[in-house]
Design an enzyme around this catalytic site. Structure first.
Site, mmCIF file in Angstrom:
data_model
loop_
_atom_site.group_PDB
_atom_site.id
_atom_site.type_symbol
_atom_site.label_atom_id
_atom_site.label_comp_id
_atom_site.label_asym_id
_atom_site.label_seq_id
_atom_site.Cartn_x
_atom_site.Cartn_y
_atom_site.Cartn_z
ATOM 1 N N GLY A 7 0.835 -1.193 0.000
ATOM 2 C CA GLY A 7 0.000 0.000 0.000
ATOM 3 C C GLY A 7 0.869 1.242 0.000
ATOM 4 N N GLY A 47 -0.596 4.438 -0.086
ATOM 5 C CA GLY A 47 -1.398 5.605 0.280
ATOM 6 C C GLY A 47 -0.694 6.326 1.416
ATOM 7 N N PHE A 82 -15.835 21.256 10.801
ATOM 8 C CA PHE A 82 -16.214 19.988 10.189
ATOM 9 C C PHE A 82 -17.202 19.278 11.101
ATOM 10 C CE2 PHE A 82 -14.988 17.152 6.721
ATOM 11 C CZ PHE A 82 -14.456 18.076 5.830
ATOM 12 N N ASP A 127 -8.700 -5.628 -0.481
ATOM 13 C CA ASP A 127 -7.782 -6.736 -0.780
ATOM 14 C C ASP A 127 -6.921 -7.118 0.418
ATOM 15 O OD1 ASP A 127 -8.761 -6.300 -3.307
ATOM 16 O OD2 ASP A 127 -6.895 -5.465 -4.110
ATOM 17 N N GLN A 181 -19.337 3.575 6.905
ATOM 18 C CA GLN A 181 -19.903 4.918 6.959
ATOM 19 C C GLN A 181 -20.524 5.336 5.633
ATOM 20 O OE1 GLN A 181 -17.313 8.662 7.251
ATOM 21 N NE2 GLN A 181 -18.462 8.632 9.157
ATOM 22 N N HIS A 223 -21.690 8.576 3.649
ATOM 23 C CA HIS A 223 -21.483 10.021 3.654
ATOM 24 C C HIS A 223 -22.729 10.677 3.091
ATOM 25 C CE1 HIS A 223 -19.786 13.919 2.749
ATOM 26 N NE2 HIS A 223 -18.649 13.582 3.329
ATOM 27 N N LEU A 266 -17.925 11.931 -4.320
ATOM 28 C CA LEU A 266 -18.064 12.732 -3.120
ATOM 29 C C LEU A 266 -18.098 14.232 -3.358
ATOM 30 C CD1 LEU A 266 -18.166 12.199 -0.036
ATOM 31 C CD2 LEU A 266 -15.843 13.065 0.000
ATOM 32 N N GLU A 284 -17.537 17.194 2.696
ATOM 33 C CA GLU A 284 -18.239 17.779 3.824
ATOM 34 C C GLU A 284 -17.897 19.262 3.964
ATOM 35 O OE1 GLU A 284 -18.423 15.220 7.191
ATOM 36 O OE2 GLU A 284 -18.329 16.915 8.563
ATOM 37 N N ARG A 328 -21.856 12.476 10.366
ATOM 38 C CA ARG A 328 -22.318 11.900 9.098
ATOM 39 C C ARG A 328 -23.432 10.890 9.226
ATOM 40 N NH1 ARG A 328 -16.377 11.421 6.387
ATOM 41 N NH2 ARG A 328 -16.240 13.668 6.105
ATOM 42 N N HIS A 340 -18.787 5.262 2.103
ATOM 43 C CA HIS A 340 -17.648 6.156 2.102
ATOM 44 C C HIS A 340 -16.434 5.654 2.861
ATOM 45 C CE1 HIS A 340 -15.545 9.885 1.814
ATOM 46 N NE2 HIS A 340 -15.579 10.109 3.103
ATOM 47 N N GLU A 368 -6.784 2.914 6.697
ATOM 48 C CA GLU A 368 -8.178 2.472 6.623
ATOM 49 C C GLU A 368 -8.337 0.951 6.689
ATOM 50 O OE1 GLU A 368 -10.417 4.667 3.756
ATOM 51 O OE2 GLU A 368 -12.180 3.382 3.958
ATOM 52 N N ARG A 387 -16.856 7.328 12.107
ATOM 53 C CA ARG A 387 -15.681 8.187 12.048
ATOM 54 C C ARG A 387 -16.104 9.627 11.830
ATOM 55 N NH1 ARG A 387 -12.907 10.634 7.537
ATOM 56 N NH2 ARG A 387 -14.089 9.563 5.951
ATOM 57 N N SER A 438 -9.801 10.528 9.388
ATOM 58 C CA SER A 438 -9.186 9.338 8.789
ATOM 59 C C SER A 438 -7.889 9.667 8.072
ATOM 60 C CB SER A 438 -10.148 8.634 7.845
ATOM 61 O OG SER A 438 -10.543 9.498 6.848
ATOM 62 N N LEU A 439 -7.786 10.842 7.456
ATOM 63 C CA LEU A 439 -6.463 11.236 6.942
ATOM 64 C C LEU A 439 -5.518 11.301 8.131
ATOM 65 C CD1 LEU A 439 -7.246 14.079 4.355
ATOM 66 C CD2 LEU A 439 -6.483 11.745 3.891
HETATM 67 C C1 LIG Z 1 -13.779 10.687 -1.817
HETATM 68 C C2 LIG Z 1 -13.172 10.587 -0.451
HETATM 69 C C3 LIG Z 1 -12.907 11.726 0.289
HETATM 70 C C4 LIG Z 1 -12.327 11.633 1.546
HETATM 71 N N1 LIG Z 1 -12.103 12.781 2.240
HETATM 72 C C5 LIG Z 1 -11.522 12.704 3.455
HETATM 73 C C6 LIG Z 1 -11.240 13.886 4.184
HETATM 74 O O1 LIG Z 1 -11.511 14.998 3.753
HETATM 75 N N2 LIG Z 1 -10.656 13.762 5.388
HETATM 76 C C7 LIG Z 1 -10.318 12.559 5.895
HETATM 77 O O2 LIG Z 1 -9.770 12.522 6.984
HETATM 78 N N3 LIG Z 1 -10.560 11.429 5.213
HETATM 79 C C8 LIG Z 1 -11.161 11.467 4.008
HETATM 80 N N4 LIG Z 1 -11.425 10.304 3.326
HETATM 81 C C9 LIG Z 1 -10.930 9.021 3.834
HETATM 82 C C10 LIG Z 1 -9.428 8.899 3.602
HETATM 83 O O3 LIG Z 1 -9.103 9.410 2.339
HETATM 84 C C11 LIG Z 1 -8.941 7.479 3.657
HETATM 85 O O4 LIG Z 1 -9.443 6.848 4.764
HETATM 86 C C12 LIG Z 1 -7.431 7.405 3.726
HETATM 87 O O5 LIG Z 1 -6.857 8.174 2.720
HETATM 88 C C13 LIG Z 1 -6.944 5.997 3.626
HETATM 89 O O6 LIG Z 1 -5.545 5.980 3.445
HETATM 90 P P1 LIG Z 1 -4.758 4.617 3.386
HETATM 91 O O7 LIG Z 1 -3.330 4.972 3.250
HETATM 92 O O8 LIG Z 1 -5.161 3.784 4.514
HETATM 93 O O9 LIG Z 1 -5.287 3.871 2.096
HETATM 94 P P2 LIG Z 1 -5.315 4.247 0.535
HETATM 95 O O10 LIG Z 1 -4.893 5.622 0.274
HETATM 96 O O11 LIG Z 1 -6.643 3.810 0.051
HETATM 97 O O12 LIG Z 1 -4.211 3.349 -0.075
HETATM 98 C C14 LIG Z 1 -4.348 1.968 -0.213
HETATM 99 C C15 LIG Z 1 -3.119 1.456 -0.905
HETATM 100 O O13 LIG Z 1 -3.118 0.040 -0.893
HETATM 101 C C16 LIG Z 1 -2.793 -0.442 -2.168
HETATM 102 N N5 LIG Z 1 -3.426 -1.742 -2.364
HETATM 103 C C17 LIG Z 1 -4.702 -2.096 -2.081
HETATM 104 N N6 LIG Z 1 -4.914 -3.366 -2.454
HETATM 105 C C18 LIG Z 1 -3.752 -3.829 -2.976
HETATM 106 C C19 LIG Z 1 -3.345 -5.062 -3.550
HETATM 107 N N7 LIG Z 1 -4.178 -6.097 -3.689
HETATM 108 N N8 LIG Z 1 -2.080 -5.173 -3.983
HETATM 109 C C20 LIG Z 1 -1.216 -4.135 -3.881
HETATM 110 N N9 LIG Z 1 -1.564 -2.954 -3.355
HETATM 111 C C21 LIG Z 1 -2.803 -2.798 -2.913
HETATM 112 C C22 LIG Z 1 -3.315 0.607 -3.114
HETATM 113 O O14 LIG Z 1 -2.640 0.552 -4.328
HETATM 114 C C23 LIG Z 1 -3.002 1.879 -2.355
HETATM 115 O O15 LIG Z 1 -1.695 2.276 -2.608
HETATM 116 C C24 LIG Z 1 -12.023 10.369 2.071
HETATM 117 C C25 LIG Z 1 -12.299 9.231 1.350
HETATM 118 C C26 LIG Z 1 -12.928 9.329 0.116
HETATM 119 C C27 LIG Z 1 -13.361 8.092 -0.565
#
Ligand SMILES: Cc1cc2nc3c(=O)[nH]c(=O)nc-3n(C[C@H](O)[C@H](O)[C@H](O)COP(=O)(O)OP(=O)(O)OC[C@H]3O[C@@H](n4cnc5c(N)ncnc54)[C@H](O)[C@@H]3O)c2cc1C
Ligand code: SF4
Ligand code: SF4
Ligand code: FES
Lengths: 327, 570
Positions: B10, B12, B114, B210, B229, B231, B241, B244, B275, B341, B372, B383, B388-389
């Site tokens: 991952g 992210g 928020f 996954d 959740q 939204h 989206l 908010e 939410r 969401h 996440e 949440r 969550s960021l």
């Molecule tokens: C539209 C939207 C708006 C949002 N706005 C906000 C906000 O304003 N404030 C807030 O706090 N939160 C917000 N959130 C929630 C927040 O964005 C997420 O909870 C957070 O970014 C998750 O980060 P992460 O690093 O856990 O996962 P992600 O950023 O989802 O990254 C997951 C990673 O895992 C990798 N991965 C997944 N499966 C596999 C696999 N099988 N093989 C290899 N790699 C894989 C992907 O490639 C990716 O790199 C929002 C969410 C959405 C949907």
């Protein structure tokens, strides 16, 4: 909407000699984007069609393809807006090697971005307990560049890139602007120096293709222009590239007191920018030939620049700025 | 077989933040099915919470309390306290790494209101906060390129987990189709959420749970999966989206009769209630025939904010509504509906992100998870926006530190490469050699329909039982799914089939958990049990995979340190 003929590029580098356009007929639902259409084709008509996508909301930069010849985000384009005479052509991005259908090898793109050292180099001499301050005004200077989503649309359609794969390219330069103009960065001058080298910011021909294709506010040409202004203002004229601009200046702005033509003589520019170095001029020949071969060579009759008055004013301001700097 | 000290899956916010913490100190690999800048974190819009107190007398204490209350008291309070305490330093660090934040008149990071937060606490970068944060870490990842190996566009297939310890993973190179085993002392998942199983969702195509399912199949239980959740402001039709921030900046929610209906549901907070409450309010309006024109949507009205404010503060939202619905919010209200969401549930971890494997909190050696895909649990049953960021940044950082410590004193354990490759190969071959009578698209659509109708904003025993039966049939049909692409290069049809198999399996866990939980708490709203029941249900669900593939449920107590549960009113 009525039935639309989608001409989609299909190719498998393991089995096919070259890509071909395959026709799919589809009646796109109301409000469908091109990405929705590609998915419908994949899910209903041809499961083997391969393309990249993820966010479907124009923020991840995955889904850029060429639509009717130009790079666009499939998820940001309404199908209805892309249909011409009942048809849409969808092809992979250019300037990169094709792997499969609409999927290209992005490594050269990422490599170009890496070349500009795209990370903040803070001034570590000062200690901060909290965030550094930056005025709203200063933040706005890097706001546009920071919206880039790395979709490679600009890289795909850049004309210089096509003839000079070593060119830094629009996205990398836009990214660089974001650091050169960041009040928190300590390396502004080194960065300008780096960008000023051959294959750098001065090699851009201002064709504006990148900004036209860019789906965000990043608009590379505008950023490149800002970088060049900063370099000129800093008196970074002692290199081929800046000489190129001085040549440009002479070409339109008037040379040594003689009123300029207001015409941009692109054929004159390379000679001026390489100075009198024979090696330098020779080194341009391959680029020139490739440009010629691809019909990208500058027009033999120079074109009159629109609003030449504005451009002249700009150069006059540079001169004043530089003089002030010398005092 | 490839060997690294640490393999992070991952890229992210959580994964990259952890990688940067370890870069240069141990040999780190980052595996991701998309390039780092394309991870779903980039889609986050509104902001990231931290009690910086830049525009109010905010405090960590207040952030902590708001988070616990917002969670409907299901959050583990030790974890929520750590997250809110680490928040200001984590955000300051992101700023120092170069993140381009919006600024206030004094040049500090700007903060806005928020939902569910009692102070203006959301640090933001216009309405592309996730993008700003993610690209900052992406930049850092290029800086550390020599110290970290990136495997971008590689798909995680399995976790190698034996005798209580994680030993590596298997993965597929999407570009070439080749399979690889990575052996590592430490495995860290930052694989994101599982919102794609719903018809209307804000999640990217990649959010198919996954990582969560890979852990589950390896024998790790999953926590609180029934808490998804919804939204309140998904763009009508698809669920894209509308941040908010649109409500934070003062947008009104309006029903078909032109009423600002939130005064019936949360009189003091109105549109800025949490939410779950706003989504239920909308769904109730829609269900009772007060949607716009009696249809299944309501409006968010931004017109009174004026052109200038909309263009400066909400540019992306405006553009999305223009691009996807042809509505310019400067002169028209935007049609919206609740959209799936955020995944509160996931892989259970302790406050240092080490995975725990049972009710007694036994630790899995060498296995960490953050962001996440994990359940710490800081969000409990619901949440708060912008938390969550923060979760991904704070716990990505903590996971990095803890995993580094662990790795420095750990050894590589043995991995049977041939056997692991064989298992992975077999799974792919099975998908490529079915009777090919079923369309993946039909199965996916029916799955999404089922989950939205029966396990969505409102749930009841009757509907959940319907869903359970439907899912069973869908999984049966999936055994005959058609994957027409038999090639190796960029076989996205095969990848989508793997993702669909995950969606089908975790949907079952959501439904089982929801069926068992006979109460309403946060995002889990049972029509037949409308009250929260602390006497019986103040506990976390742990779902485990039985040998026959079915789900068994266990429970784990909630950590309560400071705030005793009380009724949640806004
Ligand atoms: C539209 C939207 C708006 C949002 N706005 C906000 C906000 O304003 N404030 C807030 O706090 N939160 C917000 N959130 C929630 C927040 O964005 C997420 O909870 C957070 O970014 C998750 O980060 P992460 O690093 O856990 O996962 P992600 O950023 O989802 O990254 C997951 C990673 O895992 C990798 N991965 C997944 N499966 C596999 C696999 N099988 N093989 C290899 N790699 C894989 C992907 O490639 C990716 O790199 C929002 C969410 C959405 C949907
Ligand atoms: S303006 Fe410059 S960078 Fe942009 S496409 Fe043209 S040549 Fe390339
Ligand atoms: S500058 Fe624009 S076109 Fe180029 S990569 Fe960035 S967003 Fe895409
Ligand atoms: S799918 Fe992310 S930009 Fe189009």
């Amino acid at each position: 909407m009525a039935e639309v003929r989608f001409l989609v590029s299909k190719y498998n580098s393991e089995t096919d000699a070259k890509p071909r356009l395959q026709e799919f007929r589809l009646d796109p639902p109301q409000g469908a984007t091109l990405l929705d259409c590609l998915n419908l084709i994949k899910w209903k008509l041809d499961g083997t069609l391969s393309f990249r996508m993820s966010c479907r909301s124009a923020i991840c930069g995955s889904c850029a393809v060429r639509v009717n010849g130009h790079a666009r985000l499939a998820c940001k384009t309404q199908a209805a807006d892309a249909v011409i005479d009942g048809r849409v052509t969808i092809e992979p991005l250019g300037n990169m090697t094709l792997i499969r259908d609409l999927v290209v090898d992005l490594e050269p793109f990422w490599a170009s971005v890496e070349k500009v050292r795209p990370w903040l180099v803070p001034d570590d001499s000062k200690k901060y307990e909290r965030e550094r301050l930056q005025s709203h005004h200063d933040q706005l200077k890097i706001d546009a560049a920071s919206t880039c989503i790395m979709c490679a649309s600009c890289f795909s359609d850049c004309n210089v890139m096509e003839v000079d794969p070593k060119f830094l390219g629009p996205a990398a330069l836009a990214k660089a602007q974001r650091f050169v103009f960041d009040t928190r960065d300590a390396e502004k001058w080194d960065r300008l120096e780096l960008l000023g080298q051959i294959h750098g910011m001065w090699d851009c021909t201002h064709c504006a293709e990148c900004s036209t294709r860019c789906p965000t506010d990043a608009k590379p040409l505008e950023r490149i222009t800002e970088l060049r202004r900063a370099a000129m203002a800093a008196g970074m004229t002692d290199n081929n590239a800046a000489r190129h601009v001085l040549g440009f200046r002479e070409s339109i702005g008037g040379f040594k007191g003689i009123g300029g033509s207001g015409m941009l003589n692109e054929n004159y520019l390379p000679v001026r920018s390489m100075g009198l170095s024979i090696g330098g001029i020779l080194s341009l020949i391959p680029v020139g030939l490739r440009m010629f071969a691809r019909k990208k060579n500058p027009p033999l009759i120079p074109h009159v620049i629109e609003k030449v008055g504005e451009v002249r004013k700009m150069f006059r301001r540079f001169d004043e700025y530089n003089k002030e700097g010398e005092k | 077989m490839i060997t690294h000290d640490v393999v992070i899956v991952g890229s992210g916010l959580a994964g990259l933040r952890a990688a940067i913490e370890m870069a240069g100190k141990v040999d780190v690999a980052v595996v991701s099915k998309v390039y780092p800048s394309r991870s779903h974190s980039g889609a986050a819009q509104g902001g990231v919470a931290a009690a910086m107190a830049n525009s109010s007398d905010d405090s960590v204490e207040s952030h902590f309390f708001d988070t616990v209350k917002g969670s409907d008291y299901l959050a583990d309070q030790d974890a929520a306290e750590i997250m809110t305490r680490d928040a200001p330093v984590t955000i300051t660090e992101m700023e120092r790494l170069g993140c381009v934040f919006s600024r206030d008149e004094k040049g500090r990071i700007a903060q806005r209101e928020f939902g569910g937060h009692s102070h203006p606490r959301a640090c933001y970068a216009a309405d592309r906060t996730g993008h700003a944060l993610l690209h900052t870490l992406f930049e850092q990842s290029m800086k550390h390129k020599a110290a970290v190996t990136y495997y971008s566009e590689w798909y995680l297939l399995s976790l190698i987990y034996e005798e209580g310890s994680a030993r590596g993973i298997t993965m597929m190179n999407i570009r070439t189709g080749e399979l690889e085993v990575v052996r590592a002392k430490t495995v860290l998942f930052g694989t994101g959420g599982y919102g794609r199983a719903f018809k209307i969702t804000s999640n990217a195509f990649a959010c198919t749970g996954d990582g969560v399912m890979t852990a589950y199949r390896a024998g790790i239980p999953l926590e609180d999966m029934e808490f998804v959740q919804f939204h309140p402001t998904g763009l009508y039709g698809q669920g894209i989206l509308m941040s908010e921030a649109a409500r934070g900046e003062g947008g009104y929610l309006v029903n078909g009769k032109g009423e600002r209906f939130m005064d019936k549901y949360a009189k003091s907070k109105m549109e800025l209630a949490p939410r779950d409450i706003v989504s239920r309010a909308e769904q109730t309006e829609i269900n009772e025939g007060r949607g716009i024109g009696g249809k299944d949507f309501v409006h968010i009205d931004l017109r009174h904010l004026g052109r200038e404010k909309i263009i400066e503060r909400l540019p992306q939202i405006r553009q999305l509504a223009i691009d996807f619905l042809g509505v310019d919010c400067i002169d028209k209200p935007i049609p919206i509906q609740p959209t799936a969401h955020y995944s509160m549930g996931g892989i259970p971890v302790d406050v240092d992100c080490q995975v725990i494997t049972d009710e007694k909190k036994t630790k899995a050696r060498g296995f960490f998870a953050a962001g996440e895909c994990s359940c710490v649990s800081v969000h409990g049953a619901n949440r708060l926006g912008t938390n969550s960021l923060l979760d991904a940044c704070v716990f990505g950082r903590r996971a990095g530190k803890a995993a580094l410590d662990y790795t420095l004193s750990a050894r590589h354990e043995s991995v049977n490469e041939a056997a692991e490759l064989g298992k992975a190969r077999k799974r792919l071959d099975a998908l490529l050699s079915t009777p090919e009578t079923e369309s993946a698209n039909d199965i996916r659509n029916e799955l999404k329909e089922t989950m939205s109708n029966h396990a969505g904003v409102y749930r009841g025993a009757e509907g959940l039982l319907v869903a359970k039966a439907a899912l069973k049939l869908l999984r049966e049909r999936f055994k005959s799914v058609r994957v027409t692409d038999k090639g190796k290069l960029f076989n996205t049809e095969l990848v989508e089939a793997l993702e669909l198999s995950n969606m089908l399996e975790y949907s079952e866990i959501i439904v089982e958990g929801a069926l068992a939980r006979r109460e309403s708490r946060g995002a889990h709203a049972r029509t037949d049990f409308p009250k929260r029941d602390d006497a019986n249900w103040l506990k976390h669900t742990l779902a485990r995979k039985n040998a026959d593939g079915s789900v068994s449920l266990g429970y784990k107590p909630v950590v309560i340190t400071k705030y005793q549960p009380e009724e949640r009113k806004y």
